[in-house]
Design a protein around this motif. Structure first.
Motif, mmCIF file in Angstrom:
data_model
loop_
_atom_site.group_PDB
_atom_site.id
_atom_site.type_symbol
_atom_site.label_atom_id
_atom_site.label_comp_id
_atom_site.label_asym_id
_atom_site.label_seq_id
_atom_site.Cartn_x
_atom_site.Cartn_y
_atom_site.Cartn_z
ATOM 1 N N LYS A 239 0.847 -1.206 0.000
ATOM 2 C CA LYS A 239 0.000 0.000 0.000
ATOM 3 C C LYS A 239 0.875 1.246 0.000
ATOM 4 O O LYS A 239 0.650 2.182 -0.780
ATOM 5 C CB LYS A 239 -0.836 -0.018 1.291
ATOM 6 C CG LYS A 239 -2.294 0.095 1.071
ATOM 7 C CD LYS A 239 -3.151 -0.301 2.244
ATOM 8 C CE LYS A 239 -2.815 0.310 3.576
ATOM 9 N NZ LYS A 239 -3.739 -0.189 4.634
ATOM 10 N N ILE B 86 -5.091 4.965 -3.086
ATOM 11 C CA ILE B 86 -5.525 3.678 -2.529
ATOM 12 C C ILE B 86 -6.878 3.847 -1.823
ATOM 13 O O ILE B 86 -7.023 4.700 -0.950
ATOM 14 C CB ILE B 86 -4.486 3.144 -1.513
ATOM 15 C CG1 ILE B 86 -3.160 2.850 -2.210
ATOM 16 C CG2 ILE B 86 -5.016 1.888 -0.805
ATOM 17 C CD1 ILE B 86 -3.182 1.683 -3.164
ATOM 18 N N ALA C 272 -7.515 -1.734 -1.340
ATOM 19 C CA ALA C 272 -6.905 -2.567 -0.299
ATOM 20 C C ALA C 272 -7.994 -3.299 0.473
ATOM 21 O O ALA C 272 -9.010 -2.710 0.841
ATOM 22 C CB ALA C 272 -6.084 -1.703 0.654
ATOM 23 N N ILE D 250 -4.561 -4.668 -4.789
ATOM 24 C CA ILE D 250 -3.945 -3.358 -4.546
ATOM 25 C C ILE D 250 -3.181 -2.905 -5.779
ATOM 26 O O ILE D 250 -3.343 -1.779 -6.252
ATOM 27 C CB ILE D 250 -2.949 -3.389 -3.370
ATOM 28 C CG1 ILE D 250 -3.636 -3.781 -2.078
ATOM 29 C CG2 ILE D 250 -2.283 -2.017 -3.204
ATOM 30 C CD1 ILE D 250 -2.710 -3.717 -0.883
ATOM 31 N N ALA E 67 2.531 1.814 -3.373
ATOM 32 C CA ALA E 67 1.582 2.306 -4.379
ATOM 33 C C ALA E 67 1.276 3.782 -4.127
ATOM 34 O O ALA E 67 1.249 4.601 -5.062
ATOM 35 C CB ALA E 67 0.303 1.476 -4.336
ATOM 36 N N ARG E 68 1.092 4.134 -2.852
ATOM 37 C CA ARG E 68 0.794 5.540 -2.519
ATOM 38 C C ARG E 68 1.965 6.424 -2.920
ATOM 39 O O ARG E 68 1.764 7.515 -3.460
ATOM 40 C CB ARG E 68 0.518 5.686 -1.028
ATOM 41 C CG ARG E 68 -0.901 5.281 -0.686
ATOM 42 C CD ARG E 68 -1.331 5.756 0.698
ATOM 43 N NE ARG E 68 -2.747 5.486 0.889
ATOM 44 C CZ ARG E 68 -3.249 4.745 1.877
ATOM 45 N NH1 ARG E 68 -2.453 4.208 2.792
ATOM 46 N NH2 ARG E 68 -4.547 4.543 1.966
ATOM 47 N N ASP F 89 -8.989 2.303 0.789
ATOM 48 C CA ASP F 89 -8.585 1.358 1.826
ATOM 49 C C ASP F 89 -9.786 0.740 2.541
ATOM 50 O O ASP F 89 -10.367 1.341 3.439
ATOM 51 C CB ASP F 89 -7.657 2.070 2.829
ATOM 52 C CG ASP F 89 -6.902 1.070 3.680
ATOM 53 O OD1 ASP F 89 -7.259 -0.130 3.635
ATOM 54 O OD2 ASP F 89 -5.964 1.487 4.380
ATOM 55 N N GLY G 61 -5.923 -0.610 -6.985
ATOM 56 C CA GLY G 61 -5.795 0.432 -5.957
ATOM 57 C C GLY G 61 -6.768 0.229 -4.799
ATOM 58 O O GLY G 61 -6.987 1.136 -4.001
#
Ligand SMILES: Cc1ncc(COP(=O)(O)O)c(C=O)c1O
Length: 406
Positions: free
Chosen positions: A23, A33, A353, A347, A26-27, A35, A351
């Motif tokens: 996560k 994301i 989670a 993810i 990716a951020r 979440d 995107g």
């Protein structure tokens, strides 16, 4: 010197330790994301509770050590809650302990009652502290089905007959995290009858007592069953009911012997939550239930949006009757990945989670858990991302990763 401490070797990394680095990466690449992973309520604590904290903290007397079993006013407020909500009468002096969140209470209860090698019956999948609280205390866990049905009662009897030594306790958690299963009083009555006969304690985790979606069918307390208090303790939490997860206030109530054992352990470990936190928590419990209704309404709406929008994206998710989670079977085409690899794939490709089901026990590995902790727009966006990903797979056979949005 060995690098592995005895206890640490028995504690696998927590569910999210596998997911968080992916996560974060990716951020860092600019991906937005969405979440739905952690069950961390995003709603603000109601204003009147925050104001009570602010008012109380002005008094320097509240800055001293508090009391580890909870200030009397808070224990009384919890006893009143049990009286009006469940019709269960509790003595706030001997049958109620305030805890630093229900997780702390549960873990320290496990510590208080477990001798090395004691067997405890724990649902699988379940919220991790239900098993690891006992594992940390030197106990041995035998898995039970999570679903409260006939099979559960048969499994309970089998587990008791085949465990050496005989189990000391059974853990129940309805409405359940992560499965969202709910139990009724008939089920509790059967389990209480059996455990009383066998001399087995019941620890019931009722953290989602107020997060339910059928107003005509609120989750019961096991303490409503006559005689349950002879063998049972129940844990509740302010975290979800009043959106107070960071405040760390929960309760254990029920059997006096178990409550005294927990209070003894806690008296060595803590001085109770900060007094203004306890005063504010008492005012929440004594205040209007309207704020709870509002929390319920929001989660219900998010649930409906998720079930509908994910369904249109091609991912069928059974509708949970309670909790702030959907327990979603991994879509067929990804089933062989297992929940951790599927969660990682989601993810990186969408995107979105989620919590891998295996983090709650081996029998959760064909599922992921989706928490209702993002708003409606973002849940819909998650569904669109997933639809696009699924479409890209079925159209060309090639996966088209989501691009970072800078
Ligand atoms: C079933 C269950 N029990 C206990 C807890 C922990 O609650 P608290 O914040 O009161 O420690 C949670 C939190 O997610 C939960 O899902």
């Amino acid at each position: 010197m060995s690098e592995d401490f005895h206890r640490i070797r028995r504690l696998p990394p927590y569910v999210f330790e596998h997911i968080n680095p992916i996560k974060a990466k990716a951020r860092a690449e600019g991906v937005d994301i969405i979440d739905l992973g952690m069950g961390n309520p995003d709603l603000p604590t109601p204003d009147h509770i925050v104001s009570k904290l602010q008012e109380t903290v002005q008094n320097p007397r509240t800055h001293r050590y508090s009391t580890s079993r909870g200030i009397p006013g808070l224990r009384k407020a919890q006893a009143s809650y049990y009286g009006r909500r469940f019709g269960v009468k509790l003595n706030p002096d001997t049958q109620v302990v305030a805890t630093l969140g229900s997780k702390e209470g549960f873990a320290n209860m496990a510590q208080a009652i477990t001798a090395p090698g004691d067997v405890v019956l724990v649902p699988n999948p379940t919220y991790p502290i239900h098993s690891f609280g006992f594992i940390m205390s030197g106990g041995v866990v035998r898995s039970m089905p999570a679903e409260p049905n006939e099979d559960f009662l048969r499994s309970l009897d089998r587990a008791v007959r085949h465990s050496i030594p005989k189990p000391i306790a059974l853990i129940l958690n309805y409405p359940a995290n992560p499965t969202a299963y709910t139990a009724n009083l008939d089920f509790y009555a059967e389990v209480v009858r059996y455990c009383r006969e066998q001399g087995i304690f019941i620890l019931s985790d009722l953290a989602y007592s107020e997060i339910y979606f059928d107003e005509s069918d609120p989750p019961p307390s096991i303490l409503q069953v006559p005689g349950a208090i002879d063998i049972s303790v129940e844990f509740t939490s302010m975290s979800k009911t009043y959106s107070m997860p960071g405040w760390r206030v929960g309760f254990a109530v029920g059997n006096e012997r178990l409550i005294a054992a927990l209070a003894r352990v806690k008296s060595y470990l803590d001085y109770g939550a900060f007094t203004p936190v306890q005063v504010a928590a008492a005012s929440a419990l004594n205040g209007s239930d309207e704020v709870i209704g509002e929390v319920r309404r929001i989660y219900k709406h998010r649930r409906d949006v998720m079930i509908e929008s994910f369904g249109r994206a091609g991912w069928y998710i059974p509708e949970p009757k309670a909790t702030m989670f959907a327990w979603a079977p991994i879509p067929d085409q990804f089933a062989e990945l297992g929940s951790l690899e599927f969660a990682k794939l989601l993810i990186t490709e969408t995107g979105v989670a989620v919590a891998p089901g295996v983090g709650f026990g081996e029998y959760g590995d064909q599922y992921v858990r989706l928490a209702f902790v993002e708003n409606e727009q973002r849940i819909r966006q998650a569904a669109r991302n997933i639809k696009k990903f699924m479409g890209s797979l079925s159209g060309t056979g090639n996966v088209v990763p989501l691009q970072g949005k800078k």
